[in-house]
Design an enzyme around this catalytic site. Sequence first.
Site, mmCIF file in Angstrom:
data_model
loop_
_atom_site.group_PDB
_atom_site.id
_atom_site.type_symbol
_atom_site.label_atom_id
_atom_site.label_comp_id
_atom_site.label_asym_id
_atom_site.label_seq_id
_atom_site.Cartn_x
_atom_site.Cartn_y
_atom_site.Cartn_z
ATOM 1 N N ARG A 144 6.031 -11.459 7.150
ATOM 2 C CA ARG A 144 7.045 -10.538 6.548
ATOM 3 C C ARG A 144 8.275 -10.264 7.222
ATOM 4 O O ARG A 144 9.355 -10.242 6.793
ATOM 5 C CB ARG A 144 6.429 -9.336 5.759
ATOM 6 C CG ARG A 144 5.739 -9.998 4.535
ATOM 7 C CD ARG A 144 5.036 -8.719 3.864
ATOM 8 N NE ARG A 144 3.844 -9.156 3.009
ATOM 9 C CZ ARG A 144 2.619 -9.330 3.425
ATOM 10 N NH1 ARG A 144 2.339 -9.164 4.590
ATOM 11 N NH2 ARG A 144 1.877 -9.844 2.495
ATOM 12 N N GLU B 158 -6.175 -3.215 10.569
ATOM 13 C CA GLU B 158 -6.723 -2.137 9.748
ATOM 14 C C GLU B 158 -7.942 -2.823 9.332
ATOM 15 O O GLU B 158 -8.773 -1.879 8.641
ATOM 16 C CB GLU B 158 -5.920 -1.424 8.822
ATOM 17 C CG GLU B 158 -5.067 -2.176 7.873
ATOM 18 C CD GLU B 158 -3.676 -2.755 8.526
ATOM 19 O OE1 GLU B 158 -2.929 -3.246 7.581
ATOM 20 O OE2 GLU B 158 -3.539 -2.662 9.643
#
Length: 178
Positions: free
Chosen positions: A65, A102
């Site tokens: 992104r 994560e």
Amino acid sequence: MSDLARIKSLLRAIPDFPHKGILFQDIFPIFQDPLAVEALVTNITHHLLSTGLPRIDVIVGLDARGFLLGPWIASRLGAAFVPVRKAGKLPGATTQVAYQKEYGADYFEMQTGAIKPGQNVVVLDDLIATGGSAKAAGELIKLSGGKTVEYVFFIELTALKGVEKLDAPVYSLLKFDD
């Protein structure tokens, strides 16, 4: 409606993506609104030009992104754009670092020589959560001899304290506590 309110209103929260327990902030609806995209680019560019940072030589965009606006912002700044990609995606000689996300481990690479020693670099990505990928990009910049002068994110998940892992100041357009 302010520019940031407009951008925030276009975000879409997707529960349990890409893994159970993750609340994914989908930025892609922003790209369906050309005025919101322009506001995003203008806000980031204005911040980088008006906050006393040294001249920016390179914008590093993180896979994937960070690639959406990185070249656009780099062009407005008169800077180069360098992609940092997942392992095995770049041709030629690369430098690689491992990092924890994560939801698992991964590797980032940057083409060797893409950043020259002494260049001032800004790292750009859509979101900072635990800080693993941004920290890895900072390590790649350091290995190349560059200096990270700032990390820029569209969204910061403040509860995860990822910014505490980074070696330069952070600018986040939007902050979420959850």
